[in-house]
Scaffold this motif. Structure first.
Motif, PDB file in Angstrom:
ATOM      1  N   LYS A 260       9.710 -29.954 -35.324  1.00 14.93           N
ATOM      2  CA  LYS A 260       9.796 -31.319 -34.801  1.00 14.93           C
ATOM      3  C   LYS A 260       8.500 -32.053 -35.123  1.00 14.93           C
ATOM      4  N   PHE A 261       8.623 -33.065 -35.971  1.00 12.62           N
ATOM      5  CA  PHE A 261       7.474 -33.846 -36.397  1.00 12.62           C
ATOM      6  C   PHE A 261       6.911 -34.698 -35.267  1.00 12.62           C
ATOM      7  N   ILE A 262       7.713 -34.890 -34.192  1.00 13.99           N
ATOM      8  CA  ILE A 262       7.275 -35.738 -33.089  1.00 13.99           C
ATOM      9  C   ILE A 262       6.019 -35.184 -32.416  1.00 13.99           C
ATOM     10  N   TYR A 263       5.840 -33.854 -32.446  1.00 14.81           N
ATOM     11  CA  TYR A 263       4.656 -33.254 -31.812  1.00 14.81           C
ATOM     12  C   TYR A 263       3.375 -33.681 -32.524  1.00 14.81           C
ATOM     13  N   LEU A 264       3.411 -33.787 -33.853  1.00 13.03           N
ATOM     14  CA  LEU A 264       2.231 -34.235 -34.587  1.00 13.03           C
ATOM     15  C   LEU A 264       1.910 -35.688 -34.246  1.00 13.03           C
ATOM     16  N   ALA A 265       2.944 -36.506 -34.110  1.00  7.85           N
ATOM     17  CA  ALA A 265       2.725 -37.902 -33.734  1.00  7.85           C
ATOM     18  C   ALA A 265       2.125 -37.999 -32.338  1.00  7.85           C
ATOM     19  N   LEU A 266       2.581 -37.145 -31.405  1.00  5.65           N
ATOM     20  CA  LEU A 266       2.042 -37.159 -30.043  1.00  5.65           C
ATOM     21  C   LEU A 266       0.557 -36.787 -30.028  1.00  5.65           C
ATOM     22  N   ILE A 267       0.187 -35.810 -30.832  1.00 10.72           N
ATOM     23  CA  ILE A 267      -1.218 -35.385 -30.859  1.00 10.72           C
ATOM     24  C   ILE A 267      -2.099 -36.515 -31.382  1.00 10.72           C
ATOM     25  N   TRP A 268      -1.664 -37.189 -32.431  1.00  7.74           N
ATOM     26  CA  TRP A 268      -2.464 -38.281 -32.985  1.00  7.74           C
ATOM     27  C   TRP A 268      -2.524 -39.479 -32.044  1.00  7.74           C
ATOM     28  N   VAL A 269      -1.417 -39.776 -31.359  1.00  2.00           N
ATOM     29  CA  VAL A 269      -1.435 -40.862 -30.380  1.00  2.00           C
ATOM     30  C   VAL A 269      -2.420 -40.558 -29.254  1.00  2.00           C
ATOM     31  N   MET A 270      -2.444 -39.307 -28.811  1.00  2.00           N
ATOM     32  CA  MET A 270      -3.393 -38.903 -27.777  1.00  2.00           C
ATOM     33  C   MET A 270      -4.835 -39.034 -28.272  1.00  2.00           C
TER      34      MET A 270
END
Length: 603
Positions: A260-270
């Motif tokens: 799930k690519f969404i986890y990478l997006a969450l880390i960068w948003v954080m």
């Protein structure tokens, strides 16, 4: 915006050019240092890689539990690495933002304070993150190699690690900025360092006393369900480390469909959010905190306990030795970064002795004698490693601890030989005491034979002073008087030389002593008779061991003394030439005749 970016890169330029110039022209012997450090780093990475492969394969030796243990270890690595990054970034940020020596110059320069903050933030992130990342990277590569991961796993390692580094750095910077507005900067560093050290010691003791080696022994659990329940440690879905684990594990576990690519997006948003929060905190609180950090901490009076402890040195006859010993004693206990290491030393001693106390060698009655006495002999090498570690941490930086006040020692009538000998005996006594206590108690736990216990005790009594002398001698050969943190002294080239030299010395001396010990065990069990070969070789090897230990004591001290004498002479020559250039020559009538006018430096 363009002007701020230009100031930002200008502020980073000295560090970048300094590193570039050092790589291009590292000075006399610098190339050898860089090459040796590179070889050592590659060897360390290879060792971490191979040990990780061995650990993962051992997990799968227990049928049905390999995937669970690997997943938990993978998540634990991300969690522990992030915790280490936060702690390192906190200390580095505090020093970089408030305690650095060049801050007064930067704050008085006509540059924007936001540019100063972001330049310092970049330097702090790089300084605090390179070591944890360098140690963890070969371990994560070993996971990919063991599970035959696709190229996507390796391609995502850096994009996943970088935002975690930013989150840890920005979080630490924000906390530092807020705390310094409440507490003095130096007091904040002292409190946090001490709390972090005590917390680590407590967790380490609890973890070891729980005997985690039972987790890889399913027979110790009554049911499979109980064993599985013990491994199901909770993981919060709100932690960025959990997102990193959930992002990369499907690429390792053979389930790329669950990626799930969404986890990478969450880390960068954080990471971006934490950067914005840190920026606002700096905008509103950084300048006020910097002003408070410049306030004097006040003069601290020496406590009665320090004076009482210093009175113990009255038995030293020579007054110069006694004065230096009292000075070293008081400075050690006034610096929390030094005396707080005693807590860590105590915890390591408890765990060391506990590991021997839980050994149950009596369940092998036919081999108990060999195991007990062999371990008693090998324990000399382990105690030697402990003594070498303590010498590296305390004896090696003892010369550099003088700092810029070394000129007082240089201008006194105290010779370099006496100065080095005082440092040696000051640290040799406590380190030798620790080594002898460990040797005695481990022999007691192992129930070693009297001859073997005496042999181990004598070897420790002879080896430990030699290792201390090696630390003091190489510390004199590679001094770092300009350092602000003594903990950084052993991390340089001299510390690497000490680690290699002490390890090789221990291997050589223990290796030469092994044959007489093996012959003793065989003769004691009447498997080999006492013959002419034993009567000749055992005394010869004993003499050879004594000669090596004597050289381990004598040679480093001589090298260190000669290095300090050369350093003193070069410093005096530089002072004389500088004084002559500044003052000029004396005319025949006794008046001072200045030389040609000094030109302004281009720099």
């Amino acid at each position: 915006m363009g002007a701020e970016m230009s100031e930002y890169f200008t502020l980073l330029k000295p560090a970048r050019l300094g590193f570039k110039n050092y790589v291009k022209d590292p000075g006399p012997g610098g190339r050898v240092k860089l090459i040796s450090l590179g070889v050592f780093t590659l060897a360390l990475w290879a060792a971490l890689f191979l040990l990780s492969i061995r650990m993962l394969r051992s997990f799968y030796s227990v049928e049905g539990f390999g995937d669970i243990l690997s997943l938990k270890t993978f998540g634990l690595l991300w969690l522990s690495g992030s915790a280490l990054l936060i702690f390192s970034a906190f200390i580095t940020s505090l020093s970089s933002f408030y305690l650095a020596r060049d801050l007064s110059l930067l704050m008085a320069a006509p540059v924007d304070r936001e540019s100063v903050f972001w330049a310092r933030s970049t330097q702090s992130l790089l300084a605090s993150a390179w070591m944890p990342v360098a140690f963890l990277l070969p371990v994560f590569i070993a996971f990919g190699y063991n599970f035959k991961a696709s190229a996507l796993y390796y391609a995502l390692l850096i994009p996943t690690s970088l935002p975690l580094v930013l989150i840890a750095g920005f979080l630490s910077q924000t906390v530092v900025i807020l705390l310094v507005n409440v507490l003095p900067a130096r007091r904040t560093r002292d409190i946090f360092s001490l709390m972090g050290l005590l917390g680590f010691i407590g967790l380490y003791l609890v973890f070891r006393l729980l005997r985690p080696e039972q987790l890889v022994n399913p027979d110790s659990f009554r049911t499979v369900a109980g064993y599985l329940a013990s491994l199901q440690t909770p993981a919060s879905p709100m932690l960025p480390t959990t997102w990193a684990t959930d992002l990369l594990w499907p690429l390792l576990g053979g389930n790329p469909g669950e990626f799930k690519f969404i986890y990478l997006a969450l880390i960068w948003v954080m990471a971006i959010s934490m950067g914005i929060v840190s920026s606002y905190a700096a905008h509103f609180f950084y300048w006020a905190g910097y002003n408070k950090s410049q306030e004097g901490a006040g003069r601290q009076k020496a406590g009665g306990l320090l004076n009482l402890g210093a009175s113990l040195f009255r038995f030293i006859r020579r007054p110069e030795y006694r004065a230096l010993a009292i000075k070293d004693f008081k400075i050690f206990f006034r610096d929390h970064t030094q005396w707080s290491q005693l807590f860590l030393l105590g915890a390591l001693m408890i765990i060391y002795l506990y590991n021997f106390s839980v050994l149950n060698l009596k369940r092998y009655p036919l081999q108990a004698f060999y195991l007990e006495n062999t371990l008693a002999f090998l324990n000399v090498g382990l105690v030697g490693l402990v003594s070498a570690t303590l010498s590296l941490r305390f004896a090696f930086p003892s010369i550099s601890a003088e700092g810029y006040s070394y000129w007082i020692i240089r201008s006194s009538p105290l010779s370099a030989r006496d100065f080095i000998q005082e440092k040696l005996f000051f640290w040799m006594v406590p380190i030798l005491l620790v080594a002898l206590v460990l040797t005695y108690l481990t022999n007691l736990f192992l129930d070693a034979a009297p001859f073997m216990a005496i042999t181990a005790f004598v070897l420790t009594l002879l080896l430990t002073p030699g290792l201390c002398a090696l630390g003091v001698g190489l510390g004199s050969r590679f001094p770092r008087f300009e350092t602000e943190n003594l903990a950084q002294v052993p991390t340089g080239y001299g510390g690497l030389i000490f680690m290699v030299s002490s390890s090789l010395s221990l291997l050589l001396i223990i290796g030469l002593s092994a044959w007489p010990v093996v012959r003793y065990l065989r003769i004691h069990r009447r498997m080999t008779p006492w013959g002419l070969k034993e009567a000749i070789l055992i005394p010869l090897m004993a003499i050879l061991v004594l000669v090596l230990i004597y050289q381990l004591w004598k040679r480093p001290l001589k090298i260190g003394r000669e290095a300090l004498e050369v350093y003193d002479e070069e410093t005096r020559s530089l002072d004389r030439s500088k004084g002559e250039d500044d003052l000029g020559d004396l005319s025949p009538d006794g008046t001072l005749r200045p030389k040609r006018p000094l030109k302004a430096s281009k720099s």
